[in-house]
Write an enzyme that holds these catalytic residues in place. Structure first.
Site, PDB file in Angstrom:
ATOM      1  N   SER A   1     -30.328  20.220 -23.014  1.00 35.42           N
ATOM      2  CA  SER A   1     -30.499  19.560 -24.304  1.00 35.42           C
ATOM      3  C   SER A   1     -29.385  18.571 -24.626  1.00 35.42           C
ATOM      4  CB  SER A   1     -30.595  20.602 -25.423  1.00 35.42           C
ATOM      5  OG  SER A   1     -29.430  21.389 -25.480  1.00 35.42           O
TER       6      SER A   1
ATOM      7  N   LYS B   1     -29.418  24.679 -34.298  1.00 35.19           N
ATOM      8  CA  LYS B   1     -28.639  23.462 -34.089  1.00 35.19           C
ATOM      9  C   LYS B   1     -28.516  22.644 -35.372  1.00 35.19           C
ATOM     10  CE  LYS B   1     -29.922  23.141 -29.196  1.00 35.19           C
ATOM     11  NZ  LYS B   1     -30.653  22.389 -28.163  1.00 35.19           N
TER      12      LYS B   1
END
Length: 806
Positions: free
Chosen positions: A694, A737
């Site tokens: 990611s 996140k």
């Protein structure tokens, strides 16, 4: 013979047939000869010239039938031994005693009986080793077994010759020779030796010898135990009779003369347990054994312990507690005990509704997954409270032996049932709520078994009505149990076990949620725990905010509770010492009691700089910022990565560099410039391992930023996987996140467009504070994040006086 190289690999030699014995290679053995043909074969071999390679050589073969006087090829076993006649002594009449030493195995091809002696045509046998590692391991095991065998022999069987033979075996290193030497040393039967002679593969031959020697060791052990039992039986029997007589006299004096030692009471408990037929059969057998045993013997204690466990287990339906299925009361309890977690509470209420409509339905196995401190264990306890069932917690963290789950067999000393059966005994009901805590911390498969695999039967609704614990030895019904699991990292749960679980994910709390939890839940509970429930103590909102942002940085509230309790301990100390406690705690009290803040803004630099980009990462404890730094040095275009990066993240960096190189003209870069400079990418917090795909767009942005000299904005964080064509792919852990970015004060986040579906999972209050940018291509990321390069400083004019001086 001058050496093995002179021995013919094939040819014709005199035949020496043996009636009831078998010779193996490497073994010297005396042979009594009575047949004229056999005596002539020895003479022919010895009379050959010394320079003849066949001097003293014969072919030794074993007959199929002892009574055959002049055997042919069909009367002999097909594998014989090339042997050397080392000595020959004439006996009475025409008899002879010869000592022959086996050299190697041979195939018998033809036997000529017309001549006297018979002549055998042969060819050397090929003996493949097999797996060398296995061969040497089996050879070492065989040497140990032979030493054990000789140690079990009676004293009169020991001799100097056996000691010398054992020394030869221990000194030998060739696996094939070890097999033959051990077989002869132990004294195997002729048929067993013939079987070994015909086994040409060394590893298979070693296996057979190990089996034969192990059998003889077992026989010797049984004989030794029988002899010892016969010697000790009379004296031990007399001593036990005397002790039992004394025990009865003592019990009579104490008024505790219980003839059956509580056996009647145990039988009554077992009758009331309502055992299934299979368990009843085992219990009746064990009760019969117990009646015949001496109550003071160790075996009787083991059997009694087993029967008491069976009597204590909840077998009957009468032990089940009725479910309390008041849905509104359950909803109120969940709201009272837990803040937020709306999806989780809704799923629990749904579970209760289905249970109310279909009481006999076997429900799913729930698994509460999330970072530490978000309330997974307390949710399991709340499920038990809403149903009115007994709650049992089983911690699985660090369990590496599958016997911890399924128990030990009763043949082992100190055997115990597994944790599931022990917990059922502790619960005392047939339908408790089992919390299997930290299921992702189970040890993996090793020499002690696979504990995760041992859980499969217990957690499968189609099988757990007949769960069999090794210690219990019979099926036990676990189908009425509600299993709830907790885990931090789902990736560490084996796939076959995870397939049986219904995953309910619990994400971390926002700062606002932490403040509400601290004010409404943690503070009242901590005041009561510290004896301050009567003190009118208040905390400023900025104190709770500082505790949640500057003194803790986690997804849950466990450390927040610890820091809050640290403040309250200081107040309790003042109250215990007779001083008037403070009524309100402020920020000054934080600095005085807890010291300076432990956490600061995660962003390294608030001013934009080329090559420095803010990314977002996921960990089992929640989301965190991921600062990526890139710089250029003179070199040959190599990429250097530091910061304890995993393999997947390293591959993402290499893919990002390849993307930038392939599209250098689009970014205004000179490909030759890239090839003349090394790129160093570093991710700070080098002691913390980092991995995953990611960070792809973060690494790409950092590389373009440092190569073009365009600074990256510090108020934007990003996450997403990038392909070699620049496409941005979806990632996981979006909620964690985004919450990490929000905690750090960042108000703009770049996400892959495919993750737009995850936006409802983000708390509404966080979404109002953030601006989310959804992108499809890395060019969209660069246009959002990169600023125009700063103008280069104007060159300073040279000093005219200095020019004139020159």
């Amino acid at each position: 013979m001058s050496g093995s190289s002179r021995r013919p690999a094939s040819g014709e030699l005199p035949l020496l047939p043996l009636r009831s014995m078998t010779l193996l290679p490497g073994i010297g053995q005396p042979v009594e000869l009575g047949r004229h043909a056999s005596v002539d074969a020895i003479r022919m071999a010895r009379e050959r010239p010394r320079d003849d390679p066949r001097h003293r050589l014969v072919i030794v073969a074993t007959q199929r039938e002892e009574l055959t006087e002049r055997p042919g090829l069909e009367d002999l076993y097909p594998v014989g031994v090339l042997a050397e006649v080392t000595q020959a002594l004439l006996g009475v009449g025409s008899r002879m005693t010869a000592i022959v030493r086996g050299i190697e195995r041979v195939h018998l091809l033809e036997v000529d009986r017309i001549q006297t002696p018979s002549i055998a045509r042969y060819q050397r046998a090929h003996e493949p080793m097999g797996d060398p590692t296995l061969a040497y391991a089996l050879a070492g095991t065989l040497q140990d077994l032979v030493r054990q065998h000789d140690g079990l022999l009676p004293t009169n069987a020991q001799s100097k010759q056996r000691t010398q033979g054992l020394a030869v075996i221990n000194a030998e290193r060739a696996p094939s020779r070890i097999a033959d030497l051990c077989a002869t040393h132990v004294g195997l039967e002729s048929t067993e030796l013939a079987e070994l002679l015909h086994e040409l593969t060394v590893t298979d031959r070693l296996r057979k010898v190990v089996e034969f020697v192990s059998h003889r060791i077992h026989v010797l052990q049984v004989k030794r135990d029988l002899d010892r039992h016969v010697r000790e039986h009379l004296s031990r029997h007399e001593q036990e009779a005397l002790l039992r007589h004394k025990l009865r006299a003592i019990q009579s004096e104490l008024g505790d003369d219980d003839d059956d030692h509580g056996l009647s009471e145990l039988e009554i408990r077992l009758e009331e347990a309502d055992l299934p037929p299979d368990a009843r059969t085992i219990v009746d057998r064990e009760l019969g054994r117990l009646r015949r045993m001496n109550p003071q013997s160790g075996e009787a204690t083991i059997v009694r312990t087993y029967l008491e466990l069976v009597a204590d287990l909840p077998w009957s339906e009468a032990t089940a507690t009725p479910d309390s299925l008041d849905i509104e009361a359950a909803r109120a309890l969940l709201e009272r005990e837990h803040y937020g977690l709306e999806k989780v509470k809704q799923r629990i209420v749904e579970y209760l509704c289905v249970r109310k409509l279909a009481p006999r339905k076997r429900g799913p196995i729930l698994c509460l997954a999330g970072p530490p401190g978000v309330g997974k264990t307390s949710l399991g306890r709340s499920i038990a409270q809403t149903l009115g069932r007994e709650f049992v917690r089983v911690s699985l963290g660090g369990v590496r032996d599958d016997a911890e789950i399924r128990g030990h067999r009763r043949t082992y000393v100190g055997a115990l049932p597994g944790r599931l059966i022990q917990s059922m005994k502790r619960a005392g009901t047939k339908n408790p709520v089992f919390l299997l805590d930290e299921i992702d911390k189970l040890g993996g498969p090793d020499l002690r078994g696979d504990p995760a695999g041992a859980l499969l039967e217990a957690l499968d609704p189609e099988q757990n009505d007949a769960f069999e614990d090794h210690y219990l030895g019979t099926a036990f019904d676990l189908s009425r149990v509600i299993f709830v699991c907790t885990a931090n990292d789902l990736h560490k749960i084996p796939h076959v076990l995870r397939d049986r679980l219904e995953i309910i994910e619990l994400a971390g709390y926002t700062v606002e949620e932490k403040i509400s939890i601290a004010r409404d839940y943690l503070l009242p509970r901590s005041l009561e725990d510290h004896g301050l429930e009567t003190a009118a103590l208040e905390l400023d909102d900025d104190v709770l905010l500082s505790l949640a942002t500057e003194y803790t940085r986690e997804s849950g509230v466990r450390n927040l509770q610890r820091e809050l309790e640290g403040l309250l301990r200081d107040v309790a100390m003042e109250l215990a010492q007779g001083r008037a406690p403070r009524q309100r705690l402020g920020r000054d009290d934080l600095l005085r009691v807890l010291g300076p803040p432990k956490y600061h803004d995660e962003r390294v630099d608030h001013s934009p700089a080329p090559g420095v980009v803010t990314g977002l990462g996921w960990t089992p404890t929640g989301g965190r910022l991921l600062i990526v730094e890139a710089t250029l040095t003179q070199g040959e275009g190599t990429l250097r990565l530091t910061g304890r990066l995993g393999e997947v993240m390293k591959e993402s960096a290499q893919a990002a560099l390849s993307l930038v190189r392939s599209d250098a003209h689009r970014y205004g870069l000179d490909p030759n410039f890239i090839g003349k400079h090394d790129v160093h990418v570093h991710v700070p917090a080098g002691a913390v391992p980092k991995d995953g795909p990611s960070a792809g767009i973060t690494l790409t942005t950092a590389l373009v930023s440092v190569l073009t000299g365009r600074p990256a904005r510090t108020d934007i964080a990003m996450t997403g996987e990038v392909t070699l064509r620049g496409r941005v792919l979806a990632i996981g852990g979006v909620r964690e996140k985004v919450l990490a970015a929000h905690r750090a004060g960042i108000r703009q986040v770049i996400l892959p467009r495919q993750n737009a579906k995850d936006e409802p999972d983000i708390p509404e209050r966080v979404r109002q504070d953030l601006r989310l940018h959804y992108v499809d291509h890395v060019d969209d990321v660069l246009s959002l994040c990169l600023l125009e390069p700063e103008p280069a400083p104007a060159p300073v004019d040279a000093d005219p006086d200095a020019d004139a001086a020159q």
